[in-house]
Design an enzyme around this catalytic site. Sequence first.
Site, PDB file in Angstrom:
ATOM      1  N   ARG A   1       9.260  53.980  61.203  1.00  0.00           N
ATOM      2  CA  ARG A   1       8.326  53.048  60.532  1.00  0.00           C
ATOM      3  C   ARG A   1       7.231  53.699  59.691  1.00  0.00           C
ATOM      4  O   ARG A   1       6.485  52.990  59.028  1.00  0.00           O
ATOM      5  CB  ARG A   1       7.666  52.105  61.550  1.00  0.00           C
ATOM      6  CG  ARG A   1       8.624  51.333  62.459  1.00  0.00           C
ATOM      7  CD  ARG A   1       9.518  50.375  61.716  1.00  0.00           C
ATOM      8  NE  ARG A   1      10.176  49.410  62.594  1.00  0.00           N
ATOM      9  CZ  ARG A   1      11.294  48.763  62.279  1.00  0.00           C
ATOM     10  NH1 ARG A   1      11.882  48.977  61.113  1.00  0.00           N
ATOM     11  NH2 ARG A   1      11.831  47.898  63.111  1.00  0.00           N
TER      12      ARG A   1
ATOM     13  N   ASN B   1      20.436  42.809  65.287  1.00  0.00           N
ATOM     14  CA  ASN B   1      21.434  42.743  64.230  1.00  0.00           C
ATOM     15  C   ASN B   1      22.221  44.046  64.171  1.00  0.00           C
ATOM     16  O   ASN B   1      21.625  45.088  63.948  1.00  0.00           O
ATOM     17  CB  ASN B   1      20.710  42.509  62.888  1.00  0.00           C
ATOM     18  CG  ASN B   1      21.677  42.313  61.748  1.00  0.00           C
ATOM     19  OD1 ASN B   1      22.859  42.081  61.953  1.00  0.00           O
ATOM     20  ND2 ASN B   1      21.171  42.437  60.531  1.00  0.00           N
TER      21      ASN B   1
ATOM     22  N   ASN C   1      14.008  52.879  55.626  1.00  0.00           N
ATOM     23  CA  ASN C   1      13.390  51.593  55.247  1.00  0.00           C
ATOM     24  C   ASN C   1      11.903  51.551  55.584  1.00  0.00           C
ATOM     25  O   ASN C   1      11.423  50.722  56.335  1.00  0.00           O
ATOM     26  CB  ASN C   1      14.136  50.409  55.878  1.00  0.00           C
ATOM     27  CG  ASN C   1      14.178  50.454  57.391  1.00  0.00           C
ATOM     28  OD1 ASN C   1      14.032  51.516  58.001  1.00  0.00           O
ATOM     29  ND2 ASN C   1      14.365  49.310  58.012  1.00  0.00           N
TER      30      ASN C   1
ATOM     31  N   HIS D   1       9.085  46.562  66.974  1.00  0.00           N
ATOM     32  CA  HIS D   1       8.397  45.500  66.231  1.00  0.00           C
ATOM     33  C   HIS D   1       7.064  45.191  66.881  1.00  0.00           C
ATOM     34  O   HIS D   1       6.855  45.425  68.070  1.00  0.00           O
ATOM     35  CB  HIS D   1       9.255  44.227  66.196  1.00  0.00           C
ATOM     36  CG  HIS D   1      10.371  44.302  65.213  1.00  0.00           C
ATOM     37  ND1 HIS D   1      10.168  44.324  63.857  1.00  0.00           N
ATOM     38  CD2 HIS D   1      11.714  44.388  65.389  1.00  0.00           C
ATOM     39  CE1 HIS D   1      11.343  44.412  63.236  1.00  0.00           C
ATOM     40  NE2 HIS D   1      12.302  44.469  64.153  1.00  0.00           N
TER      41      HIS D   1
ATOM     42  N   ASP E   1      19.582  52.688  67.312  1.00  0.00           N
ATOM     43  CA  ASP E   1      19.037  51.744  66.324  1.00  0.00           C
ATOM     44  C   ASP E   1      17.650  51.298  66.791  1.00  0.00           C
ATOM     45  O   ASP E   1      17.294  50.116  66.693  1.00  0.00           O
ATOM     46  CB  ASP E   1      19.972  50.548  66.105  1.00  0.00           C
ATOM     47  CG  ASP E   1      19.538  49.676  64.931  1.00  0.00           C
ATOM     48  OD1 ASP E   1      18.622  50.088  64.178  1.00  0.00           O
ATOM     49  OD2 ASP E   1      20.101  48.571  64.774  1.00  0.00           O
TER      50      ASP E   1
ATOM     51  N   HIS F   1      14.314  54.012  63.733  1.00  0.00           N
ATOM     52  CA  HIS F   1      13.328  53.557  62.747  1.00  0.00           C
ATOM     53  C   HIS F   1      11.949  53.994  63.229  1.00  0.00           C
ATOM     54  O   HIS F   1      11.436  53.453  64.207  1.00  0.00           O
ATOM     55  CB  HIS F   1      13.396  52.039  62.586  1.00  0.00           C
ATOM     56  CG  HIS F   1      14.727  51.562  62.062  1.00  0.00           C
ATOM     57  ND1 HIS F   1      15.015  51.507  60.713  1.00  0.00           N
ATOM     58  CD2 HIS F   1      15.857  51.155  62.702  1.00  0.00           C
ATOM     59  CE1 HIS F   1      16.265  51.065  60.552  1.00  0.00           C
ATOM     60  NE2 HIS F   1      16.795  50.861  61.748  1.00  0.00           N
TER      61      HIS F   1
HETATM   62 ZN   LIG Z   1      21.414  48.432  60.752  1.00  0.00          ZN
END
Ligand SMILES: [Zn+2]
Length: 430
Positions: free
Chosen positions: A64, A278, A94, A309, A305, A62
Amino acid sequence: MKLLIKGGRVVDPANDIDAIMDILVEDGIIAEVQVNILDREGEVIDASGKIVCPGFIDMHVHLREPGFEYKEDIASGTRAAAAGGFTTVCCMPNTDPVIDNSTVASFVKERAAKSGVVNVYPIGSITKKQAGKELSEMADLVAAGCVAVSDDGKPVANAGIMRHAMDYAKMFDLAILSHCEEQSLVGDGQMHEGYFSTLYGFKGISTAAEEVMVSRDIILAGLTGAHVHICHASTSGSMELIREAKAKGIWVTCEVTPHHLLLTDEIVGGYDADTKVNPPLRSEEHLEALLQGILDGTVDCIATDHAPHHLERKDCEYDLASNGISGLETAVAGIMDGLVNKGRLEVDKMVELFTVGPADVLGIDKGTLDVGTDADITIIDPQLSKVVDTAEFYSKGKNTPFKGHSLKGWPWMTIVKGKVVAKEGKIVEG
Ligand SMILES: [Zn+2]
C-alpha cells in the site's frame, strides 16, 4: 557474528534435505548445514521439535505504500510478514503513484531498506497507471529491480495489449502475473455463484469469469512464448486449463491462496465483509481441486494476496465493502493447521510451495539453504496452538475471516540475513 541453529528438523526441498541437522550462520550467510555441528562460538538456538526451513517467500502482497499508508505501509507490512514467518515479500504495484516507472520502484526499495524488516522485491505494472492502455517501460522497471509485472486488481481487458505486453516481457524473461477476471462476467456479483449465493440472496460470480481469462492468457502465452503466471487461481476449471497448458509445454505457472484452500463460500452467510475477497471463496469441490493441483504439481506456490483494508471499508454493508483479506499473519499457521497437521499435505511439499516454488517462478536467488547464500530462515513450531487475535496483528489491516480461529502450527522464528527479526510472533527490533 555466528549463529548456530541446533537439532531442528531441517526441510530444504531444493536440496532434497529432510533430516535432523544443524545450521551454522556466519556474518548473515549460511556457512554449513550438517549433522551435529560442534561450533560453539556464537549464539545457539535450540530448535529441537521445530521445523527449520529456507525463509518463506510471499510473492503476492499489497504493501500500500506509497499512497495508501492508512491501510498499510512498508514498515507495518514487513513486520506482519516477519511475524507470519516470511523473510521475503513481493509487493504489487497498485499504489499511488503506481509502480510503473523506475522512480517509484526505487522509492519502494529505499523505503524497504530503511523501514522494512524483510526482503522486499517490487513488482512493476504491465500498463502505465494500470490503466490497461499503454505498456509500462519494462526495461526501466527491470533495471530498477522489479522481479515481475502485473496489473493485479485491474485485469488487462484488451487481449491485444496483453499480447504486446507478453512480447515485451519475454525479452527479459519477466513473468507477467495475471489477475484473471473477465469484468463483463463479474458485473455486480458479490460472492461465488452457486448454492450458497442463491440461499443468501447475493448476486453470484461464476467460475467462468476467471476461467475465460485464464484461457485467454494461456493461449497468448502459447503464441508469444512468454511466461504467464496466474494469480490466485481459485477454480477446478483453472486447474484443468493450467495442467493441460503445462503438459503442452506452455510457460505457465500459478499460485493459490490459503483462504481459497481453506475456506468455503458457506461462511459468507455470516454477512461478515471480511469474507469478501476477489476471486471469491469457492465451494468444496474447488477447494479439493486446488489441493489436487498442489499434489500433482499444477500449482507452483502459495501466495497470500495480502490485502489490508481500513476498518471503514469492511465495517459496512456487504455489497459496499472492499475485497481483500489481510493474510500475512495467518497464512503459514492456516496451512499448517488446515492441511499439514491434518495429514493432507506433506511438510516438504508445504515448504516447497513457500520457498523454492515462488523463487523459481520469479527467478530470484532465494528459497534454499544453499551454503553461501543469505541466511533467510523460517522456523516453525508444529505443536503450538493459538487463537487468531487481530489486536496482535502488526498489519494495519485487521480484515481476516480467520479471526477467532484456533490454529495449530505457527511460525516460531524468522531470520533475515542472519538476524532474528521475529520470535514467537513478536518482532525483535534493533
Ligand atoms: Zn488480484
